[in-house]
Scaffold this motif. Structure first.
Motif, PDB file in Angstrom:
ATOM      1  N   GLY A  59       0.866  -1.183   0.000  1.00 25.31           N
ATOM      2  CA  GLY A  59       0.000   0.000   0.000  1.00 25.31           C
ATOM      3  C   GLY A  59       0.895   1.223   0.000  1.00 25.31           C
ATOM      4  N   TYR A  60       1.106   1.812  -1.176  1.00 23.39           N
ATOM      5  CA  TYR A  60       2.046   2.941  -1.253  1.00 23.39           C
ATOM      6  C   TYR A  60       1.282   4.226  -1.518  1.00 23.39           C
ATOM      7  N   GLY A  61       0.356   4.528  -0.592  1.00 20.74           N
ATOM      8  CA  GLY A  61      -0.392   5.780  -0.695  1.00 20.74           C
ATOM      9  C   GLY A  61       0.275   6.828   0.180  1.00 20.74           C
ATOM     10  N   ARG A  62      -0.555   7.688   0.765  1.00 22.34           N
ATOM     11  CA  ARG A  62      -0.004   8.779   1.574  1.00 22.34           C
ATOM     12  C   ARG A  62       0.879   8.252   2.714  1.00 22.34           C
ATOM     13  N   ILE A  63       0.338   7.322   3.508  1.00 24.90           N
ATOM     14  CA  ILE A  63       1.086   6.878   4.695  1.00 24.90           C
ATOM     15  C   ILE A  63       2.269   5.996   4.279  1.00 24.90           C
ATOM     16  N   GLY A  64       2.043   5.122   3.304  1.00 26.71           N
ATOM     17  CA  GLY A  64       3.118   4.249   2.828  1.00 26.71           C
ATOM     18  C   GLY A  64       4.318   5.064   2.354  1.00 26.71           C
ATOM     19  N   HIS A  73       4.606  -2.381  -2.966  1.00 28.47           N
ATOM     20  CA  HIS A  73       3.599  -2.931  -3.881  1.00 28.47           C
ATOM     21  C   HIS A  73       2.293  -2.195  -3.605  1.00 28.47           C
ATOM     22  N   THR A  74       1.659  -1.781  -4.673  1.00 30.25           N
ATOM     23  CA  THR A  74       0.440  -1.014  -4.501  1.00 30.25           C
ATOM     24  C   THR A  74      -0.494  -1.299  -5.661  1.00 30.25           C
ATOM     25  N   ARG A  75      -1.812  -1.024  -5.469  1.00 29.12           N
ATOM     26  CA  ARG A  75      -2.780  -1.334  -6.531  1.00 29.12           C
ATOM     27  C   ARG A  75      -2.585  -0.412  -7.723  1.00 29.12           C
ATOM     28  N   THR A  76      -2.440   0.871  -7.427  1.00 31.67           N
ATOM     29  CA  THR A  76      -2.278   1.856  -8.495  1.00 31.67           C
ATOM     30  C   THR A  76      -0.806   2.242  -8.571  1.00 31.67           C
ATOM     31  N   ASN A  94       1.295  -4.600  11.146  1.00 33.37           N
ATOM     32  CA  ASN A  94      -0.018  -4.293  10.583  1.00 33.37           C
ATOM     33  C   ASN A  94      -0.537  -2.992  11.187  1.00 33.37           C
ATOM     34  N   GLY A  95      -0.470  -1.925  10.363  1.00 32.72           N
ATOM     35  CA  GLY A  95      -0.998  -0.626  10.787  1.00 32.72           C
ATOM     36  C   GLY A  95      -2.203  -0.258   9.965  1.00 32.72           C
ATOM     37  N   ALA A  96      -2.779  -1.253   9.268  1.00 31.46           N
ATOM     38  CA  ALA A  96      -3.875  -0.965   8.329  1.00 31.46           C
ATOM     39  C   ALA A  96      -5.217  -1.337   8.956  1.00 31.46           C
ATOM     40  N   LEU A 124       1.326  -5.044  15.940  1.00 30.80           N
ATOM     41  CA  LEU A 124      -0.075  -4.950  15.505  1.00 30.80           C
ATOM     42  C   LEU A 124      -0.765  -3.774  16.182  1.00 30.80           C
ATOM     43  N   ASP A 125      -1.252  -2.865  15.359  1.00 35.34           N
ATOM     44  CA  ASP A 125      -2.039  -1.744  15.893  1.00 35.34           C
ATOM     45  C   ASP A 125      -3.525  -1.993  15.672  1.00 35.34           C
ATOM     46  N   VAL A 126      -3.831  -3.030  14.897  1.00 34.30           N
ATOM     47  CA  VAL A 126      -5.224  -3.290  14.496  1.00 34.30           C
ATOM     48  C   VAL A 126      -5.486  -4.799  14.546  1.00 34.30           C
ATOM     49  N   PRO A 136      -3.423  -0.525  20.952  1.00 34.59           N
ATOM     50  CA  PRO A 136      -4.898  -0.413  20.855  1.00 34.59           C
ATOM     51  C   PRO A 136      -5.369   0.549  19.766  1.00 34.59           C
ATOM     52  N   HIS A 137      -4.989   0.326  18.535  1.00 36.35           N
ATOM     53  CA  HIS A 137      -5.407   1.118  17.365  1.00 36.35           C
ATOM     54  C   HIS A 137      -5.173   2.619  17.630  1.00 36.35           C
ATOM     55  N   VAL A 138      -3.884   2.966  17.684  1.00 36.46           N
ATOM     56  CA  VAL A 138      -3.533   4.353  18.045  1.00 36.46           C
ATOM     57  C   VAL A 138      -2.675   5.044  16.979  1.00 36.46           C
ATOM     58  N   GLY A 139      -2.738   4.541  15.738  1.00 33.96           N
ATOM     59  CA  GLY A 139      -1.894   5.116  14.677  1.00 33.96           C
ATOM     60  C   GLY A 139      -1.976   6.635  14.605  1.00 33.96           C
ATOM     61  N   SER A 140      -3.167   7.177  14.722  1.00 39.38           N
ATOM     62  CA  SER A 140      -3.330   8.638  14.576  1.00 39.38           C
ATOM     63  C   SER A 140      -3.530   9.330  15.925  1.00 39.38           C
TER      64      SER A 140
HETATM   65  N1  LIG Z   1      -3.689   2.214  12.441  1.00 47.22           N
HETATM   66  C1  LIG Z   1      -4.299   3.374  12.299  1.00 47.22           C
HETATM   67  O1  LIG Z   1      -4.621   4.042  13.279  1.00 47.22           O
HETATM   68  C2  LIG Z   1      -4.578   3.905  10.945  1.00 47.22           C
HETATM   69  C3  LIG Z   1      -4.759   3.073   9.877  1.00 47.22           C
HETATM   70  N2  LIG Z   1      -5.001   3.578   8.636  1.00 47.22           N
HETATM   71  C4  LIG Z   1      -5.173   2.663   7.510  1.00 47.22           C
HETATM   72  O2  LIG Z   1      -4.248   2.991   6.494  1.00 47.22           O
HETATM   73  C5  LIG Z   1      -4.900   2.953   5.244  1.00 47.22           C
HETATM   74  C6  LIG Z   1      -4.143   3.791   4.232  1.00 47.22           C
HETATM   75  O3  LIG Z   1      -4.280   5.170   4.476  1.00 47.22           O
HETATM   76  P1  LIG Z   1      -3.682   6.241   3.397  1.00 47.22           P
HETATM   77  O4  LIG Z   1      -2.260   5.956   3.131  1.00 47.22           O
HETATM   78  O5  LIG Z   1      -4.081   7.580   3.854  1.00 47.22           O
HETATM   79  O6  LIG Z   1      -4.553   5.832   2.125  1.00 47.22           O
HETATM   80  P2  LIG Z   1      -4.199   5.992   0.577  1.00 47.22           P
HETATM   81  O7  LIG Z   1      -5.488   5.837  -0.139  1.00 47.22           O
HETATM   82  O8  LIG Z   1      -3.383   7.217   0.361  1.00 47.22           O
HETATM   83  O9  LIG Z   1      -3.263   4.736   0.272  1.00 47.22           O
HETATM   84  C7  LIG Z   1      -3.728   3.415   0.168  1.00 47.22           C
HETATM   85  C8  LIG Z   1      -2.826   2.658  -0.782  1.00 47.22           C
HETATM   86  O10 LIG Z   1      -3.217   1.288  -0.796  1.00 47.22           O
HETATM   87  C9  LIG Z   1      -3.227   0.853  -2.151  1.00 47.22           C
HETATM   88  N3  LIG Z   1      -4.125  -0.297  -2.322  1.00 47.22           N
HETATM   89  C10 LIG Z   1      -5.474  -0.317  -2.280  1.00 47.22           C
HETATM   90  N4  LIG Z   1      -5.919  -1.574  -2.537  1.00 47.22           N
HETATM   91  C11 LIG Z   1      -4.815  -2.337  -2.750  1.00 47.22           C
HETATM   92  C12 LIG Z   1      -4.618  -3.698  -3.071  1.00 47.22           C
HETATM   93  N5  LIG Z   1      -5.652  -4.517  -3.232  1.00 47.22           N
HETATM   94  N6  LIG Z   1      -3.339  -4.135  -3.221  1.00 47.22           N
HETATM   95  C13 LIG Z   1      -2.294  -3.300  -3.088  1.00 47.22           C
HETATM   96  N7  LIG Z   1      -2.423  -1.994  -2.777  1.00 47.22           N
HETATM   97  C14 LIG Z   1      -3.666  -1.526  -2.604  1.00 47.22           C
HETATM   98  C15 LIG Z   1      -3.670   2.076  -2.969  1.00 47.22           C
HETATM   99  O11 LIG Z   1      -3.285   1.960  -4.327  1.00 47.22           O
HETATM  100  C16 LIG Z   1      -2.905   3.179  -2.227  1.00 47.22           C
HETATM  101  O12 LIG Z   1      -1.593   3.276  -2.731  1.00 47.22           O
HETATM  102  C17 LIG Z   1      -6.321   3.408   5.560  1.00 47.22           C
HETATM  103  O13 LIG Z   1      -7.245   2.950   4.589  1.00 47.22           O
HETATM  104  C18 LIG Z   1      -6.574   2.805   6.914  1.00 47.22           C
HETATM  105  O14 LIG Z   1      -7.143   1.522   6.796  1.00 47.22           O
HETATM  106  C19 LIG Z   1      -5.056   4.914   8.430  1.00 47.22           C
HETATM  107  C20 LIG Z   1      -4.903   5.780   9.465  1.00 47.22           C
HETATM  108  C21 LIG Z   1      -4.665   5.356  10.821  1.00 47.22           C
END
Ligand SMILES: NC(=O)C1=CN([C@@H]2O[C@H](COP(=O)(O)OP(=O)(O)OC[C@H]3O[C@@H](n4cnc5c(N)ncnc54)[C@H](O)[C@@H]3O)[C@@H](O)[C@H]2O)C=CC1
Ligand SMILES: O=C(O)C(=O)CO
Length: 325
Positions: A153-158, A176-179, A235-237, A261-263, A285-289
């Motif tokens: 998952g290479y979005g904002r947080i990745g 590795h990321t979807r887009t 696992n922070g997702a 594990l945060d989740v 206990p799910h405290v990422g943010s």
């Molecule tokens: N532990 C915590 O407290 C927190 C957890 N999160 C989790 O982190 C996730 C990501 O947040 P952002 O980076 O802001 O989101 P984002 O939308 O910027 O990035 C998500 C990335 O995952 C990729 N992705 C989606 N489906 C995929 C798949 N099937 N295979 C591979 N890559 C895939 C997307 O292409 C994108 O690069 C959130 O959806 C949330 O579940 C977010 C904030 C706090």
């Protein structure tokens, strides 16, 4: 502008609550707090806007809320909703991307360091009065700098995590990321690769992708079997992206050195969960943010989203469905 009915289903800072109360009529009822579920259910038939987080807003809730126009979630993740179903009903779904990115990346890196250097385990060792000699090999950790960081998952947080790893700790990054996206890092510091390559080549595998139908159960027995012996999983997702039974097996068989594990599948983590007491698990206990600054910024953004959407204006961040292919 007429006053609308707003249901606040999670605690908000008083000044943010006041912003909503200035424009609208508010009911405060958190269905997770003992004694407030009835008030939550009672407020649904008239609710036009809702603001809160994590409580699942499912079909049952939506059926009770026929006047609902806006849900403003105090989160970036939207897996507690069915975003496409909300879209079909014409309900605007807002969230809080961006304001939490760096904070969550900090915590993910903290888990990388803590698992590898056994921080929580060694803290327990000192507290329990076991420190009565200089530490031997059995208590050594493993280096972090220079090891391979794999990010799913290479979005904002990745990407924020990759910056910390590549530029702060000299770690080669695989992602590795979807887009497909460029790494945003200097040439040669991060490579886009397949899921299989991330699993096979990384010392740390960090999950930071959304929970969707495609990612539910993504990491199971076959994926653990591909990992380097001694890899560390963070696992922070979202919990259900990892098959918990397979995770426990991988820890038991030594395939994984540790897991941060945060989740979890079920949150709060049930007291009888084997993950709660496993010596190789760092459980949070799910405290990422969850910092004062970031939780406040999320509440402010969610409040602004709600107010804009109820005024018929474009919120700062709203979910829009992927275009049909
Ligand atoms: N532990 C915590 O407290 C927190 C957890 N999160 C989790 O982190 C996730 C990501 O947040 P952002 O980076 O802001 O989101 P984002 O939308 O910027 O990035 C998500 C990335 O995952 C990729 N992705 C989606 N489906 C995929 C798949 N099937 N295979 C591979 N890559 C895939 C997307 O292409 C994108 O690069 C959130 O959806 C949330 O579940 C977010 C904030 C706090
Ligand atoms: O924003 C999210 O998705 C969280 O998990 C909590 O910040």
């Amino acid at each position: 502008m007429s006053r609308r009915q707003v249901l606040v289903y999670r605690q908000l800072p008083p000044d943010q609550l006041a912003r909503i109360q200035q424009e609208h009529d508010v009911v405060i009822a958190n269905p997770r707090v003992a004694g407030q579920k009835d008030a939550f259910l009672k407020a649904l038939p008239t609710a036009e806007g809702m603001i809160g987080s994590s409580y699942p807003i499912d079909e049952e809730v939506l059926t009770l809320a026929p006047r609902l126009e806006v849900i403003s979630s105090i989160s970036v993740g939207l897996d507690q909703f069915s975003p496409d179903a909300l879209h079909r009903r014409g309900i605007t779904l807002c969230h809080t991307p961006g304001v939490l990115t760096e904070t969550v990346a900090d915590l993910l890196f903290a888990m990388v360091l803590a698992t590898s250097r056994r921080v929580a385990e060694l803290d327990r060792y000192v507290r329990e009065g076991q420190w009565n000699r200089s530490v031997g090999e059995d208590l050594y950790g493993w280096d972090v700098h220079g090891k391979t960081m794999g990010i799913l998952g290479y979005g904002r947080i990745g990407q924020a995590l990759a910056h910390r790893a590549a530029l702060g700790f000299n770690m080669p990054v695989l992602y590795h990321t979807r887009t497909p996206v460029p790494s945003g890092l200097p040439e040669g510091r991060a490579q886009p690769v397949t899921l299989r390559e991330v699993l096979m080549q990384s010392d740390f595998i960090v999950l930071v992708l959304p929970l969707t139908e495609q990612t539910r159960g993504l990491i199971g027995p076959q994926e653990f079997a591909l990992m380097k012996p001694g890899a560390i999983l963070i696992n922070g997702a979202r919990g259900p992206i990892v098959q918990e039974a397979a995770l426990l097996q991988a820890l038991e068989h030594g395939q994984l050195r540790a897991a941060g594990l945060d989740v979890f599948d079920i949150e709060p983590l049930p007291v009888d969960s084997l993950l709660r007491t496993h010596p190789k698990v760092l459980a949070l206990p799910h405290v990422g943010s969850a910092t004062h600054e970031t939780r406040r910024a999320m509440c402010e953004m969610a409040t602004t989203n709600l107010l804009l959407a109820l005024q018929g204006k474009q919120p700062l961040a709203a979910y829009s469905p992927a275009p049909a292919r």
